[in-house]
Design a protein around this motif. Structure first.
Motif, PDB file in Angstrom:
ATOM      1  N   THR A 139     -11.301   3.667  -9.538  1.00  0.00           N
ATOM      2  CA  THR A 139     -11.921   3.035 -10.497  1.00  0.00           C
ATOM      3  C   THR A 139     -13.262   2.584 -10.249  1.00  0.00           C
ATOM      4  N   GLY A 140     -13.650   2.621  -8.997  1.00  0.00           N
ATOM      5  CA  GLY A 140     -15.198   2.136  -8.500  1.00  0.00           C
ATOM      6  C   GLY A 140     -15.303   2.431  -7.266  1.00  0.00           C
ATOM      7  N   VAL A 141     -16.536   2.417  -6.599  1.00  0.00           N
ATOM      8  CA  VAL A 141     -17.163   2.661  -5.372  1.00  0.00           C
ATOM      9  C   VAL A 141     -18.369   1.488  -5.155  1.00  0.00           C
ATOM     10  N   TYR A 142     -17.994   0.550  -4.055  1.00  0.00           N
ATOM     11  CA  TYR A 142     -19.045  -0.314  -4.130  1.00  0.00           C
ATOM     12  C   TYR A 142     -19.549  -0.396  -2.532  1.00  0.00           C
ATOM     13  N   MET A 143     -20.753  -1.079  -2.370  1.00  0.00           N
ATOM     14  CA  MET A 143     -21.405  -1.124  -0.888  1.00  0.00           C
ATOM     15  C   MET A 143     -21.824  -2.553  -0.568  1.00  0.00           C
ATOM     16  N   ARG A 165      -6.736   1.899  -9.140  1.00  0.00           N
ATOM     17  CA  ARG A 165      -5.797   1.318 -10.069  1.00  0.00           C
ATOM     18  C   ARG A 165      -4.495   2.051  -9.423  1.00  0.00           C
ATOM     19  N   ALA A 166      -3.427   1.211  -9.393  1.00  0.00           N
ATOM     20  CA  ALA A 166      -2.172   1.891  -8.801  1.00  0.00           C
ATOM     21  C   ALA A 166      -0.974   1.159  -9.589  1.00  0.00           C
ATOM     22  N   GLN A 167       0.080   1.974  -9.420  1.00  0.00           N
ATOM     23  CA  GLN A 167       1.399   1.691 -10.263  1.00  0.00           C
ATOM     24  C   GLN A 167       2.326   1.018  -9.239  1.00  0.00           C
ATOM     25  N   TYR A 168       2.942  -0.058 -10.000  1.00  0.00           N
ATOM     26  CA  TYR A 168       4.082  -0.756  -9.008  1.00  0.00           C
ATOM     27  C   TYR A 168       5.009   0.333  -8.848  1.00  0.00           C
ATOM     28  N   ILE A 169       5.996   0.076  -7.700  1.00  0.00           N
ATOM     29  CA  ILE A 169       7.121   1.210  -7.680  1.00  0.00           C
ATOM     30  C   ILE A 169       8.108   0.414  -7.094  1.00  0.00           C
ATOM     31  N   SER A 170       8.068  -0.541  -6.309  1.00  0.00           N
ATOM     32  CA  SER A 170       9.230  -1.418  -5.661  1.00  0.00           C
ATOM     33  C   SER A 170       8.926  -2.727  -4.924  1.00  0.00           C
ATOM     34  N   GLY A 171       9.605  -3.545  -4.739  1.00  0.00           N
ATOM     35  CA  GLY A 171       9.523  -4.755  -3.972  1.00  0.00           C
ATOM     36  C   GLY A 171       9.055  -5.853  -4.577  1.00  0.00           C
ATOM     37  N   GLU A 172       9.199  -6.878  -3.782  1.00  0.00           N
ATOM     38  CA  GLU A 172       9.172  -8.465  -4.103  1.00  0.00           C
ATOM     39  C   GLU A 172       7.915  -8.771  -3.374  1.00  0.00           C
ATOM     40  N   ILE A 173       7.202  -9.807  -3.888  1.00  0.00           N
ATOM     41  CA  ILE A 173       6.030 -10.456  -3.060  1.00  0.00           C
ATOM     42  C   ILE A 173       6.497 -10.917  -1.849  1.00  0.00           C
ATOM     43  N   LYS A 174       6.150 -10.564  -0.741  1.00  0.00           N
ATOM     44  CA  LYS A 174       6.456 -11.079   0.423  1.00  0.00           C
ATOM     45  C   LYS A 174       5.079 -11.149   1.450  1.00  0.00           C
ATOM     46  N   ILE A 175       4.529 -12.376   1.943  1.00  0.00           N
ATOM     47  CA  ILE A 175       3.453 -12.041   2.609  1.00  0.00           C
ATOM     48  C   ILE A 175       3.281 -12.309   3.922  1.00  0.00           C
ATOM     49  N   GLN A 176       2.273 -11.589   4.495  1.00  0.00           N
ATOM     50  CA  GLN A 176       1.980 -11.724   6.194  1.00  0.00           C
ATOM     51  C   GLN A 176       1.391 -13.346   6.098  1.00  0.00           C
ATOM     52  N   GLU A 177       1.897 -14.321   6.397  1.00  0.00           N
ATOM     53  CA  GLU A 177       1.478 -15.722   6.876  1.00  0.00           C
ATOM     54  C   GLU A 177       0.184 -15.834   7.712  1.00  0.00           C
TER      55      GLU A 177
END
Length: 162
Positions: free
Chosen positions: A70-74, A86-98
Motif C-alpha cells: 500500500t505504500g513505500v516510505y523513507m 495490506r494483509a488478510q487475517y488467517i488465524s490466531g489470537e493476540i498473544k504478545i511478546q512482552e
C-alpha cells in the motif's frame, strides 16, 4: 572521496482488520507513546512478504496473508526504507511478546480519532494510506544467481481497480 556502498535498513508493516473493521495496532517498549501497525526489520535475504508474515506472528501471534503493498516510505535520517502491506487475517489470537510489545489490540480508527492513538505523523500517514488504498502494488522476490527463479509473487487483490 572514496565511494562507500549505501547501508540502508528495510522494514515492513502491515494493516489487518477484524470483521468489525477495527485495525490491529500495537505499542512497543521503545515507542510506547504511540500505536502503530505490527512490523519490523527485514532479515538479510528475506523476501518482504515473508518478513511481514514473520513479524506479525512474532509480535502478535496472528497468522496473516499479505495481499499487496500500500505504500513505500523513507526515513532519511536513519536510512530506513519502510514497505507497508495490506494483509488478510488467517488465524490466531493476540498473544504478545512482552519483551518487545507493551500492548496489542484491535482499535476502531478513522481520520477523526487517529491522533488520539497514533502520535507520530509518519505512522499516521502510513496507516491512512493503507486504510484508503483502492488497489495494491504487486510484489515479486527473485533469486537471480545462477539462474532466474521466481520465489514469491503477490498479485494484489484483483477486485480493486486503480
Amino acid at each position: 572521496m572514496e565511494y562507500q556502498a549505501p547501508k540502508h535498513c528495510i522494514s515492513v508493516a502491515g494493516l489487518v482488520t477484524n470483521e468489525s473493521g477495527e485495525v490491529l495496532l500495537l505499542r512497543t517498549h521503545w515507542r510506547s507513546d504511540t500505536w502503530e501497525m505490527p512490523g519490523g526489520n527485514v532479515e538479510l535475504g528475506e523476501p518482504l512478504d515473508e518478513a511481514i508474515r514473520r513479524e506479525f506472528q512474532e509480535e502478535t501471534g496472528i497468522v496473516i496473508k499479505p495481499i499487496g503493498i500500500t505504500g513505500v516510505y523513507m526515513n532519511t535520517t536513519k536510512q530506513v526504507l519502510s514497505v507497508c502491506f495490506r494483509a488478510q487475517y488467517i488465524s490466531g489470537e493476540i498473544k504478545i511478546q512482552e519483551d518487545e510489545i507493551v500492548e496489542a489490540r484491535y482499535i476502531k480508527i478513522n481520520e477523526d480519532n487517529i491522533g488520539q492513538y497514533i502520535t507520530r505523523p509518519q505512522q499516521r500517514s502510513r496507516l491512512l494510506d493503507a486504510m484508503n488504498a483502492k488497489c495494491f502494488i504487486p510484489f515479486e522476490a527473485w533469486e537471480v544467481n545462477p539462474s532466474y527463479k521466481l520465489l514469491h509473487r503477490l498479485e494484489g487483490d484483483r477486485d480493486y481497480k486503480c
